[in-house]
Structure formats: C-alpha cells, structure tokens
Design a protein around this motif. Structure first.
Motif, PDB file in Angstrom:
ATOM      1  N   LEU A 157       0.677  -1.286  -0.078  1.00 57.44           N
ATOM      2  CA  LEU A 157      -0.058   0.148  -0.133  1.00 57.44           C
ATOM      3  C   LEU A 157       0.843   1.157   0.111  1.00 57.44           C
ATOM      4  O   LEU A 157       0.420   2.374  -0.167  1.00 57.44           O
ATOM      5  CB  LEU A 157      -1.074   0.044   1.326  1.00 57.44           C
ATOM      6  CG  LEU A 157      -1.921  -1.106   1.236  1.00 57.44           C
ATOM      7  CD1 LEU A 157      -2.789  -0.940   2.473  1.00 57.44           C
ATOM      8  CD2 LEU A 157      -2.915  -1.357  -0.001  1.00 57.44           C
ATOM      9  N   GLY A 158       2.017   1.243   0.256  1.00 53.86           N
ATOM     10  CA  GLY A 158       3.011   2.416   0.119  1.00 53.86           C
ATOM     11  C   GLY A 158       2.663   3.186   1.185  1.00 53.86           C
ATOM     12  O   GLY A 158       2.466   2.846   2.494  1.00 53.86           O
ATOM     13  N   SER A 159       2.729   4.746   1.153  1.00 52.64           N
ATOM     14  CA  SER A 159       2.622   5.487   2.068  1.00 52.64           C
ATOM     15  C   SER A 159       1.720   6.538   1.857  1.00 52.64           C
ATOM     16  O   SER A 159       1.256   7.468   2.535  1.00 52.64           O
ATOM     17  CB  SER A 159       3.806   5.973   2.617  1.00 52.64           C
ATOM     18  OG  SER A 159       4.391   6.854   1.644  1.00 52.64           O
ATOM     19  N   ASP A 160       0.743   6.351   0.767  1.00 59.28           N
ATOM     20  CA  ASP A 160      -0.183   7.197   0.299  1.00 59.28           C
ATOM     21  C   ASP A 160      -1.833   6.809   1.011  1.00 59.28           C
ATOM     22  O   ASP A 160      -1.652   5.810   1.557  1.00 59.28           O
ATOM     23  CB  ASP A 160      -0.188   7.272  -1.320  1.00 59.28           C
ATOM     24  CG  ASP A 160       0.781   7.675  -1.796  1.00 59.28           C
ATOM     25  OD1 ASP A 160       1.649   8.581  -1.357  1.00 59.28           O
ATOM     26  OD2 ASP A 160       1.277   6.978  -3.117  1.00 59.28           O
ATOM     27  N   PRO A 161      -2.492   7.837   0.724  1.00 58.05           N
ATOM     28  CA  PRO A 161      -3.966   7.515   1.243  1.00 58.05           C
ATOM     29  C   PRO A 161      -4.595   6.175   0.787  1.00 58.05           C
ATOM     30  O   PRO A 161      -4.094   5.893  -0.762  1.00 58.05           O
ATOM     31  CB  PRO A 161      -4.872   8.848   0.709  1.00 58.05           C
ATOM     32  CG  PRO A 161      -3.905   9.917   0.610  1.00 58.05           C
ATOM     33  CD  PRO A 161      -2.407   9.027   0.288  1.00 58.05           C
ATOM     34  N   ILE A 162      -5.390   5.523   1.377  1.00 57.44           N
ATOM     35  CA  ILE A 162      -5.823   4.405   0.972  1.00 57.44           C
ATOM     36  C   ILE A 162      -7.195   4.601   0.648  1.00 57.44           C
ATOM     37  O   ILE A 162      -8.159   5.101   1.362  1.00 57.44           O
ATOM     38  CB  ILE A 162      -5.889   3.307   2.092  1.00 57.44           C
ATOM     39  CG1 ILE A 162      -4.585   2.943   2.656  1.00 57.44           C
ATOM     40  CG2 ILE A 162      -6.631   2.033   1.824  1.00 57.44           C
ATOM     41  CD1 ILE A 162      -4.518   1.973   3.934  1.00 57.44           C
ATOM     42  N   PRO A 252      -0.015   7.625   7.746  1.00 60.71           N
ATOM     43  CA  PRO A 252       1.224   7.116   8.045  1.00 60.71           C
ATOM     44  C   PRO A 252       2.002   8.382   8.723  1.00 60.71           C
ATOM     45  O   PRO A 252       1.741   9.396   7.966  1.00 60.71           O
ATOM     46  CB  PRO A 252       1.808   6.487   6.745  1.00 60.71           C
ATOM     47  CG  PRO A 252       0.775   6.068   5.910  1.00 60.71           C
ATOM     48  CD  PRO A 252      -0.381   6.954   6.378  1.00 60.71           C
ATOM     49  N   ARG A 253       2.582   8.170   9.538  1.00 62.37           N
ATOM     50  CA  ARG A 253       3.359   9.572  10.271  1.00 62.37           C
ATOM     51  C   ARG A 253       4.217  10.102   9.466  1.00 62.37           C
ATOM     52  O   ARG A 253       4.162  11.254   9.221  1.00 62.37           O
ATOM     53  CB  ARG A 253       4.141   8.921  11.323  1.00 62.37           C
ATOM     54  CG  ARG A 253       4.731  10.145  12.267  1.00 62.37           C
ATOM     55  CD  ARG A 253       5.484   9.670  13.444  1.00 62.37           C
ATOM     56  NE  ARG A 253       6.023  10.497  14.427  1.00 62.37           N
ATOM     57  CZ  ARG A 253       5.433  10.800  15.517  1.00 62.37           C
ATOM     58  NH1 ARG A 253       4.316  10.103  16.134  1.00 62.37           N
ATOM     59  NH2 ARG A 253       6.040  12.011  16.237  1.00 62.37           N
ATOM     60  N   GLN A 254       5.009   9.480   8.703  1.00 61.96           N
ATOM     61  CA  GLN A 254       6.063  10.155   7.611  1.00 61.96           C
ATOM     62  C   GLN A 254       5.403  10.897   6.701  1.00 61.96           C
ATOM     63  O   GLN A 254       5.999  11.589   6.035  1.00 61.96           O
ATOM     64  CB  GLN A 254       6.914   8.849   7.196  1.00 61.96           C
ATOM     65  CG  GLN A 254       6.382   7.815   5.966  1.00 61.96           C
ATOM     66  CD  GLN A 254       7.076   6.932   5.379  1.00 61.96           C
ATOM     67  OE1 GLN A 254       8.153   6.638   6.069  1.00 61.96           O
ATOM     68  NE2 GLN A 254       6.984   6.752   4.265  1.00 61.96           N
ATOM     69  N   SER A 255       4.122  10.408   6.344  1.00 64.72           N
ATOM     70  CA  SER A 255       3.482  11.075   5.202  1.00 64.72           C
ATOM     71  C   SER A 255       2.521  12.364   5.672  1.00 64.72           C
ATOM     72  O   SER A 255       2.594  13.450   4.903  1.00 64.72           O
ATOM     73  CB  SER A 255       2.642  10.069   4.331  1.00 64.72           C
ATOM     74  OG  SER A 255       3.413   9.087   3.834  1.00 64.72           O
ATOM     75  N   ILE A 256       1.947  11.973   6.748  1.00 65.57           N
ATOM     76  CA  ILE A 256       0.892  13.095   7.419  1.00 65.57           C
ATOM     77  C   ILE A 256       1.486  14.179   7.836  1.00 65.57           C
ATOM     78  O   ILE A 256       1.005  15.361   7.825  1.00 65.57           O
ATOM     79  CB  ILE A 256       0.044  12.326   8.045  1.00 65.57           C
ATOM     80  CG1 ILE A 256      -1.232  13.353   8.292  1.00 65.57           C
ATOM     81  CG2 ILE A 256       0.380  12.032   9.500  1.00 65.57           C
ATOM     82  CD1 ILE A 256      -2.217  13.774   7.078  1.00 65.57           C
ATOM     83  N   VAL A 257       2.676  13.845   8.403  1.00 69.69           N
ATOM     84  CA  VAL A 257       3.110  15.163   9.445  1.00 69.69           C
ATOM     85  C   VAL A 257       3.798  16.056   8.651  1.00 69.69           C
ATOM     86  O   VAL A 257       3.414  17.387   9.034  1.00 69.69           O
ATOM     87  CB  VAL A 257       4.334  14.427  10.486  1.00 69.69           C
ATOM     88  CG1 VAL A 257       5.348  15.745  10.900  1.00 69.69           C
ATOM     89  CG2 VAL A 257       3.776  13.686  11.346  1.00 69.69           C
ATOM     90  N   PRO A 258       4.411  16.025   7.464  1.00 71.52           N
ATOM     91  CA  PRO A 258       5.023  17.132   6.675  1.00 71.52           C
ATOM     92  C   PRO A 258       3.565  18.128   6.250  1.00 71.52           C
ATOM     93  O   PRO A 258       3.659  19.208   5.879  1.00 71.52           O
ATOM     94  CB  PRO A 258       5.342  16.667   5.398  1.00 71.52           C
ATOM     95  CG  PRO A 258       5.972  15.370   6.089  1.00 71.52           C
ATOM     96  CD  PRO A 258       4.988  14.640   7.029  1.00 71.52           C
ATOM     97  N   GLU A 259       2.358  17.568   6.109  1.00 71.17           N
ATOM     98  CA  GLU A 259       1.184  18.154   5.675  1.00 71.17           C
ATOM     99  C   GLU A 259       0.343  18.567   6.778  1.00 71.17           C
ATOM    100  O   GLU A 259      -0.641  19.465   6.496  1.00 71.17           O
ATOM    101  CB  GLU A 259       0.088  16.956   4.744  1.00 71.17           C
ATOM    102  CG  GLU A 259       0.709  16.419   3.687  1.00 71.17           C
ATOM    103  CD  GLU A 259       0.138  15.493   2.770  1.00 71.17           C
ATOM    104  OE1 GLU A 259      -1.253  15.707   2.966  1.00 71.17           O
ATOM    105  OE2 GLU A 259       0.575  14.907   1.952  1.00 71.17           O
TER     106      GLU A 259
END
Length: 391
Positions: A157-162, A252-259
């Motif tokens: 699923l990677g780290s993008d939105p599901i 996912p923390r690594q994806s959402i925190v920068p946003e």
C-alpha cells in the motif's frame, strides 16, 4: 411412522436454538412466553438436558423467524467464544447486543462456507492467521504503529492515502459485512473476531452515518485482528492500541506530518480530511500526538470544530455515497456461483429474506455495476483478485 416434526425434535440441535434466539434478540423469558413454556424449559432445551416436544417446533420456528429445519443437527456451525470477540463500543454495548452480533458473525461464516463450495474466495492474507488459528508475533510487530507500517508494506500500500479500506480487507480474504440497522446492531457499532476459519468484521453505519468515522472503525477492527487475535477481549488498553494502529494505517506518520499545519488551521484540516479520508477530529488528535498542538490548543480546536459540525467540509458524509467502502465480497461470490436465493436458503435452513440481508441484497435485485476485473471478465469459478483493484 414418525412425522417430519417428530424427526426434527429427535435430532434437535441445542446450539441452533441459542443462535437463533440471539439473532432474534430475545431473552429466554421472552421466548418462553411466546411458545408457552417456562424460561427454565428454554434453558434446558439450550443445554441439551431436554428436548422440546415436536408440537413446539413450529412455535419456536415462528417466534425466531427460521424454518423448522433450522433446528436439525448436522450442518456446519461456526461457533465463537464471545470472550475472544472485540467490540468497538464495549462499555455501551449490552450483553444481549453482543450476543446478537456474535450469532450474526457465526452465520456470516456459515454463509461464506456455503458459497465456498462453489466459488474460491481470496485466501486469507493476514499475518499470524493460518486456517482459523492465530499465531502471535508472526511477521508483525506487537507495537501498534510499527504493526500498521509493516502491514502496509506487506499489502503493497505504500505510504499514500488508502482509497477503499473495506475493499482492501476483502481482497485479503477478510469477510466484512454491513448489516441493515436495527436498534440492537446500531449500538454495537463494530465487532471483529479471528476465531473462525476466516476473520470476520461486522460494521454498522450506527447513529453517526459518517464515512470518515466508518473508515477509521474498519481500520480499528483490522488492528484488533492483527494485534489481539490471540488475546481475550475487553481490555481498554487493546482499544487504545487498535486506535493507534488505525491512525498509523490510515495516516502514516512519515506522510501526514509534513502536511499537518504548524498551528491550528481548520480549513487545512478539512482539506486533509478529503485527501486522507479521516475525520478532522482524528487529524486534530494527530496534531497533538506529534507535538504540533498542545493539549489546551487541541481542546480549543475541538470546541471550534463543534460549532462547524453541520457545515460543508466538516459535516458527516453518509456511507451510502461511498460504494467502494461497502462490502461486496459475499454478494459477488453469490452472483458468480450461479445459485438462487431459495437454493442457498434451503442449504442453510434459513429464510430467504435472511440470506438477502446477510448478502446485502434488497428485496428487488439491483443492477450491479462491476468494477474493473470483476466477474464479467472471468468465466472460471473464482472470485478474482482484480475485483478489488482501485478504480
């Protein structure tokens, strides 16, 4: 020569009576009043210490809305230890409501078992789960966030939105059902079990009927399946761990925190709600969790959010508007199997209406729009993995 009713009384299955009573949401006393016996007699029927007279069989069947043949022994029966069943709102779910949910889940498995005689469902792809047994610690960390990250990698699923949480679960052989609301089921909120040969998750739209809360709940139950399948339910710590799993699985923390905004910005959070498919409440909690908001700032954010609950971008969005999040596995397996509702009902000894309910079919069959790679593109008797491709 004995009559059919006498034969049923002679081969009466006590566990079927208990299951049917729980599905009907009746106490022993209520059932006893309907059939004209004492509550103690009903208790004896359910323990097997005595059998109901043959002339009581039609009364039991009518009171519980099942055919008389339902009480016969011999059919596969999915039995769940209720102590191993995880409920989303345990403290607000009454004992009889939990019993009803467990009995429904047993019947969902029985329905899937009947369908699998004709159609191959996707294999169960859940770490630690093999042929109905949960093996703790297999391929998945116990720490919730790490477990969510690992499962995302395992499922590719990677780290993008599901896009579709429920469809991803069904593609991995997890049976998900969304039964019609009644006063009992809507209070249950959600329920899951790993105690059958296939993991089962029962979701409801409940009183909120909000797609964002529903997606989080589905991910929460997935967390129970991978973290607590071998642990007795009822611990509030387990609920916190399932929440932590769901938060990391969906955002996912690594994806959402920068946003996430560096200070409170509800407009930005509303935009992120649409992108990630999670509620603004959840995003505020995430901001506090990662240190972008203090406890007092988060409290003020929730207060402001409460004034916007009925506004576009913040108001609940009905689950009915998101077909990709509505279960399809059992219904499409039924379509592919070429069975009739009556034939399947006879096999299960259910009313046809009950088969329709658990398949998610209305009284009049709708015109189904198949997603890419659906049964129309395949002629073999198999539910294809492509059925669950994102479209």
């Amino acid at each position: 020569m004995s009559s059919p009713l006498q034969s049923i009384a002679g081969a009466f299955d006590p566990a079927r009576l208990t299951q049917a009573r729980h599905v009907a949401g009746l106490t022993k006393k209520e059932l006893a009043e309907r059939i004209g016996v004492s509550p103690a007699a009903v208790g004896q029927y359910e323990t097997g210490s005595s059998r109901p007279r043959w002339d009581l069989i039609p009364r039991l069947a009518d009171s519980l809305n099942v055919p008389a043949q339902f009480f016969l022994v011999g059919r596969p029966h999915g039995k769940i230890d209720s102590s191993m069943a995880h409920f989303r709102s345990l403290r607000t779910t009454r004992v009889f409501q939990r019993a009803k949910a467990v009995a429904l889940a047993e019947q969902v498995w029985e329905l899937a078992f009947a369908l699998e005689k004709q159609v191959k469902l996707p294999p169960v792809d859940l770490p630690g789960f093999v042929d109905g047994e949960v093996h703790p610690g297999v391929d998945l960390p116990r720490e919730p966030a790490m477990a969510a990250q690992t499962l995302r990698r395992m499922w590719g699923l990677g780290s993008d939105p599901i896009s579709h949480v429920v469809r991803q679960m069904e593609a991995r052989g997890i049976i998900v059902v969304l039964p019609p609301l009644d006063d009992d089921v809507k209070t249950v909120d959600a329920f899951s079990t790993s105690q059958l040969p296939r993991p089962i998750v029962v979701l409801t739209s409940n009183r909120y009927d909000d797609i964002h809360r529903y997606r989080f709940t589905a991910a929460h139950e997935l967390g129970h399946l991978v973290l607590h399948g071998d642990i007795a339910a009822g611990d509030t710590r387990q609920e916190r761990e399932a929440d932590a799993f769901a938060a990391e699985f969906l955002t996912p923390r690594q994806s959402i925190v920068p946003e996430l905004p560096g200070r409170l910005d509800l407009r930005c959070l509303a935009e992120l709600r649409q992108k990630w498919g999670v509620s603004v409440d959840s995003l505020i909690y995430r901001c506090r969790e990662v240190g972008l908001l203090s406890d007092s700032s988060a409290s003020r954010a929730w207060q402001r959010l409460n004034t916007l609950r009925d506004q576009p971008g913040f108001a609940p969005e009905s689950i009915t508007g998101y077909p990709g999040e509505q279960p399809v596995l059992l219904r499409q397996a039924f379509d592919l199997a070429g069975l009739t509702i009556k034939g399947l009902a006879d096999q299960l000894a259910w009313r046809p209406s009950h088969v329709r309910t658990l398949l998610g079919l209305p009284d009049q069959r709708p015109t189904l729009t198949l997603v890419r790679g659906g049964p129309a593109a395949h002629h073999q008797q198999n539910v294809p993995q492509g059925l669950f491709d994102e479209s």
